[in-house]
Motif scaffolding. Structure first.
Motif, PDB file in Angstrom:
ATOM      1  N   ASN A   1      50.602 -30.136 -14.373  1.00  0.00           N
ATOM      2  CA  ASN A   1      49.535 -29.379 -13.754  1.00  0.00           C
ATOM      3  C   ASN A   1      48.736 -30.205 -12.743  1.00  0.00           C
ATOM      4  O   ASN A   1      47.577 -29.902 -12.476  1.00  0.00           O
ATOM      5  CB  ASN A   1      48.586 -28.814 -14.824  1.00  0.00           C
ATOM      6  CG  ASN A   1      49.182 -27.605 -15.516  1.00  0.00           C
ATOM      7  OD1 ASN A   1      49.383 -26.580 -14.894  1.00  0.00           O
ATOM      8  ND2 ASN A   1      49.478 -27.735 -16.780  1.00  0.00           N
TER       9      ASN A   1
ATOM     10  N   VAL B   1      43.914 -22.261  -9.966  1.00  0.00           N
ATOM     11  CA  VAL B   1      43.980 -21.348 -11.109  1.00  0.00           C
ATOM     12  C   VAL B   1      44.406 -22.103 -12.372  1.00  0.00           C
ATOM     13  O   VAL B   1      43.838 -21.917 -13.459  1.00  0.00           O
ATOM     14  CB  VAL B   1      44.945 -20.186 -10.815  1.00  0.00           C
ATOM     15  CG1 VAL B   1      45.296 -19.429 -12.094  1.00  0.00           C
ATOM     16  CG2 VAL B   1      44.327 -19.236  -9.797  1.00  0.00           C
ATOM     17  N   GLN B   2      45.405 -22.964 -12.260  1.00  0.00           N
ATOM     18  CA  GLN B   2      45.853 -23.756 -13.404  1.00  0.00           C
ATOM     19  C   GLN B   2      44.724 -24.639 -13.922  1.00  0.00           C
ATOM     20  O   GLN B   2      44.529 -24.783 -15.136  1.00  0.00           O
ATOM     21  CB  GLN B   2      47.057 -24.609 -13.022  1.00  0.00           C
ATOM     22  CG  GLN B   2      48.332 -23.813 -12.800  1.00  0.00           C
ATOM     23  CD  GLN B   2      49.509 -24.695 -12.397  1.00  0.00           C
ATOM     24  OE1 GLN B   2      49.321 -25.842 -11.996  1.00  0.00           O
ATOM     25  NE2 GLN B   2      50.702 -24.163 -12.482  1.00  0.00           N
TER      26      GLN B   2
ATOM     27  N   GLN C   1      42.194 -22.549 -15.847  1.00  0.00           N
ATOM     28  CA  GLN C   1      42.709 -22.145 -17.154  1.00  0.00           C
ATOM     29  C   GLN C   1      42.618 -23.271 -18.177  1.00  0.00           C
ATOM     30  O   GLN C   1      42.471 -23.022 -19.374  1.00  0.00           O
ATOM     31  CB  GLN C   1      44.154 -21.668 -17.010  1.00  0.00           C
ATOM     32  CG  GLN C   1      44.285 -20.349 -16.264  1.00  0.00           C
ATOM     33  CD  GLN C   1      45.725 -19.957 -15.996  1.00  0.00           C
ATOM     34  OE1 GLN C   1      46.633 -20.776 -16.167  1.00  0.00           O
ATOM     35  NE2 GLN C   1      45.934 -18.733 -15.568  1.00  0.00           N
ATOM     36  N   LEU C   2      42.697 -24.514 -17.711  1.00  0.00           N
ATOM     37  CA  LEU C   2      42.613 -25.665 -18.610  1.00  0.00           C
ATOM     38  C   LEU C   2      41.183 -26.128 -18.854  1.00  0.00           C
ATOM     39  O   LEU C   2      40.882 -26.697 -19.903  1.00  0.00           O
ATOM     40  CB  LEU C   2      43.430 -26.836 -18.040  1.00  0.00           C
ATOM     41  CG  LEU C   2      44.948 -26.692 -18.039  1.00  0.00           C
ATOM     42  CD1 LEU C   2      45.594 -27.843 -17.266  1.00  0.00           C
ATOM     43  CD2 LEU C   2      45.481 -26.654 -19.463  1.00  0.00           C
TER      44      LEU C   2
ATOM     45  N   TYR D   1      38.203 -24.136 -18.375  1.00  0.00           N
ATOM     46  CA  TYR D   1      37.293 -22.991 -18.312  1.00  0.00           C
ATOM     47  C   TYR D   1      35.979 -23.234 -19.048  1.00  0.00           C
ATOM     48  O   TYR D   1      34.953 -22.634 -18.730  1.00  0.00           O
ATOM     49  CB  TYR D   1      37.976 -21.746 -18.888  1.00  0.00           C
ATOM     50  CG  TYR D   1      38.301 -21.894 -20.360  1.00  0.00           C
ATOM     51  CD1 TYR D   1      37.398 -21.522 -21.345  1.00  0.00           C
ATOM     52  CD2 TYR D   1      39.522 -22.436 -20.759  1.00  0.00           C
ATOM     53  CE1 TYR D   1      37.682 -21.681 -22.686  1.00  0.00           C
ATOM     54  CE2 TYR D   1      39.822 -22.609 -22.094  1.00  0.00           C
ATOM     55  CZ  TYR D   1      38.898 -22.229 -23.051  1.00  0.00           C
ATOM     56  OH  TYR D   1      39.189 -22.405 -24.377  1.00  0.00           O
TER      57      TYR D   1
ATOM     58  N   TYR E   1      37.003 -14.360 -11.408  1.00  0.00           N
ATOM     59  CA  TYR E   1      38.154 -14.868 -12.153  1.00  0.00           C
ATOM     60  C   TYR E   1      37.712 -15.823 -13.259  1.00  0.00           C
ATOM     61  O   TYR E   1      38.216 -15.756 -14.388  1.00  0.00           O
ATOM     62  CB  TYR E   1      39.133 -15.575 -11.220  1.00  0.00           C
ATOM     63  CG  TYR E   1      40.370 -16.074 -11.941  1.00  0.00           C
ATOM     64  CD1 TYR E   1      41.376 -15.182 -12.318  1.00  0.00           C
ATOM     65  CD2 TYR E   1      40.504 -17.411 -12.285  1.00  0.00           C
ATOM     66  CE1 TYR E   1      42.488 -15.622 -13.014  1.00  0.00           C
ATOM     67  CE2 TYR E   1      41.620 -17.858 -12.981  1.00  0.00           C
ATOM     68  CZ  TYR E   1      42.611 -16.956 -13.344  1.00  0.00           C
ATOM     69  OH  TYR E   1      43.710 -17.401 -14.038  1.00  0.00           O
TER      70      TYR E   1
ATOM     71  N   ILE F   1      38.501 -15.238 -17.224  1.00  0.00           N
ATOM     72  CA  ILE F   1      39.213 -16.205 -18.067  1.00  0.00           C
ATOM     73  C   ILE F   1      38.363 -16.567 -19.273  1.00  0.00           C
ATOM     74  O   ILE F   1      38.852 -16.618 -20.416  1.00  0.00           O
ATOM     75  CB  ILE F   1      39.574 -17.477 -17.265  1.00  0.00           C
ATOM     76  CG1 ILE F   1      40.785 -17.217 -16.374  1.00  0.00           C
ATOM     77  CG2 ILE F   1      39.866 -18.654 -18.200  1.00  0.00           C
ATOM     78  CD1 ILE F   1      42.095 -16.982 -17.128  1.00  0.00           C
ATOM     79  N   ARG F   2      37.096 -16.828 -19.046  1.00  0.00           N
ATOM     80  CA  ARG F   2      36.220 -17.199 -20.161  1.00  0.00           C
ATOM     81  C   ARG F   2      36.108 -16.071 -21.183  1.00  0.00           C
ATOM     82  O   ARG F   2      36.103 -16.326 -22.400  1.00  0.00           O
ATOM     83  CB  ARG F   2      34.840 -17.577 -19.615  1.00  0.00           C
ATOM     84  CG  ARG F   2      34.827 -18.940 -18.936  1.00  0.00           C
ATOM     85  CD  ARG F   2      33.519 -19.229 -18.228  1.00  0.00           C
ATOM     86  NE  ARG F   2      33.449 -20.620 -17.807  1.00  0.00           N
ATOM     87  CZ  ARG F   2      32.510 -21.126 -17.008  1.00  0.00           C
ATOM     88  NH1 ARG F   2      31.560 -20.324 -16.540  1.00  0.00           N
ATOM     89  NH2 ARG F   2      32.529 -22.411 -16.680  1.00  0.00           N
TER      90      ARG F   2
ATOM     91  N   GLN G   1      38.435 -13.797 -21.799  1.00  0.00           N
ATOM     92  CA  GLN G   1      39.707 -13.716 -22.516  1.00  0.00           C
ATOM     93  C   GLN G   1      39.785 -14.775 -23.615  1.00  0.00           C
ATOM     94  O   GLN G   1      40.269 -14.516 -24.726  1.00  0.00           O
ATOM     95  CB  GLN G   1      40.893 -13.874 -21.550  1.00  0.00           C
ATOM     96  CG  GLN G   1      40.950 -12.852 -20.423  1.00  0.00           C
ATOM     97  CD  GLN G   1      40.643 -11.438 -20.878  1.00  0.00           C
ATOM     98  OE1 GLN G   1      41.318 -10.900 -21.763  1.00  0.00           O
ATOM     99  NE2 GLN G   1      39.627 -10.827 -20.271  1.00  0.00           N
ATOM    100  N   LYS G   2      39.308 -15.979 -23.303  1.00  0.00           N
ATOM    101  CA  LYS G   2      39.305 -17.049 -24.307  1.00  0.00           C
ATOM    102  C   LYS G   2      38.343 -16.711 -25.444  1.00  0.00           C
ATOM    103  O   LYS G   2      38.628 -16.976 -26.615  1.00  0.00           O
ATOM    104  CB  LYS G   2      38.914 -18.379 -23.664  1.00  0.00           C
ATOM    105  CG  LYS G   2      39.849 -18.854 -22.561  1.00  0.00           C
ATOM    106  CD  LYS G   2      41.241 -19.143 -23.078  1.00  0.00           C
ATOM    107  CE  LYS G   2      42.141 -19.685 -21.970  1.00  0.00           C
ATOM    108  NZ  LYS G   2      43.511 -19.990 -22.451  1.00  0.00           N
TER     109      LYS G   2
ATOM    110  N   THR H   1      33.012 -21.458 -24.600  1.00  0.00           N
ATOM    111  CA  THR H   1      33.816 -20.875 -23.530  1.00  0.00           C
ATOM    112  C   THR H   1      33.150 -20.995 -22.157  1.00  0.00           C
ATOM    113  O   THR H   1      33.562 -20.347 -21.201  1.00  0.00           O
ATOM    114  CB  THR H   1      34.125 -19.388 -23.823  1.00  0.00           C
ATOM    115  OG1 THR H   1      32.923 -18.704 -24.187  1.00  0.00           O
ATOM    116  CG2 THR H   1      35.141 -19.267 -24.949  1.00  0.00           C
TER     117      THR H   1
END
Length: 247
Positions: free
Chosen positions: A138, A150-151, A154-155, A157, A192, A196-197, A199-200, A219
């Motif tokens: 990554n 984006v990656q 996601q790591l 967040y 975004y 993401i936050r 969803q986690k 989060t």
């Protein structure tokens, strides 16, 4: 991420295991809880834990059967039986089923940690190797700056992230990064990151009994009020209402 799943109706035992783990070298482990076999299987299908700790006496299924079902999903999963039943037949059944350990209640700190040392060290080593590999895979690819961003989101967040901070990492001006992000992802950077936050946070709401403010903090939300407002905007219900659907 390394996880422990505890399946037991005895809240005092679950709390004691949590206390022991959180004050040990294994404090980095995320701990999830279930009180029924049905819920445990749902959680297992969503995520493979590093180890499964279960009581043999559950309201909807005996623990031995649950453990066997778990091994069908993950043949190399470490399963630790925790029980107050001093029955040779139960021990024999656990051993024959391929479980990793059998501990009698009340549990002691030394018993829990020595068992985790035995069953988790190979698992944690594999986890660390995977983390290193993921980290290498990554690295920012400046040929694909938005995908790299984006990656990274996601790591990371749960950290304090700003548009300028991420734009700097991919060597783009904030304005150009913002425009490109919206065009490629279909959301603004802030939209975004919030998505993401949320969803986690949904995973934590479904799989733990952690307080709402703790989940908000874990989060990346500034406070529980902002978390609740953002969650409802995205999901159409509050975090508490969402959790009630699963408990």
């Amino acid at each position: 991420m390394a996880e422990l799943l505890i399946v037991d109706t005895d809240s005092s035992c679950t709390s004691e295991i949590r206390r022991i783990v959180e004050n040990s070298p294994y404090s980095f482990l995320r701990i999830y809880e279930a009180t029924t076999a049905k819920r445990a299987m749902m959680m297992l299908k969503q995520s493979r834990p590093s180890a499964l700790l279960l009581d043999v006496s559950l309201p909807d299924m005996d623990g031995i059967t649950l453990g066997k079902n778990a091994l069908h999903l993950y043949p190399d999963l470490s399963i630790i039986v925790i029980t107050g039943l001093k029955m040779f037949e139960m021990v024999h059944s656990a051993i024959n089923s391929g479980f990793s350990a059998y501990l009698l209640k009340p549990l002691t700190k030394n018993e829990v940690l020595s068992t985790l040392d035995r069953v988790l060290k190979p698992e944690i080593k594999k986890e660390i190797n995977q983390t290193v590999h993921d980290g290498e895979s990554n690295n920012f690819d400046l040929r694909k700056p938005i995908q790299s961003a984006v990656q990274y989101i996601q790591l990371h967040y749960n950290e304090s992230l700003t548009l300028k901070n991420i734009a700097d990492k991919v060597y783009l001006s904030p304005s150009y990064f913002s425009k490109s992000f919206k065009e490629e992802i279909g959301m603004t950077f802030v939209e975004y990151l919030s998505w993401i936050r949320v969803q986690k946070s949904k995973n934590m709401l479904r799989m733990t009994s952690l307080p709402i403010d703790v989940i908000a903090n874990n989060t990346g939300f500034a406070n529980s009020s902002y978390f609740a407002t953002t969650f409802k905007k995205i999901e159409g219900k509050t975090p508490t209402q969402y959790r009630e659907h699963f408990f």
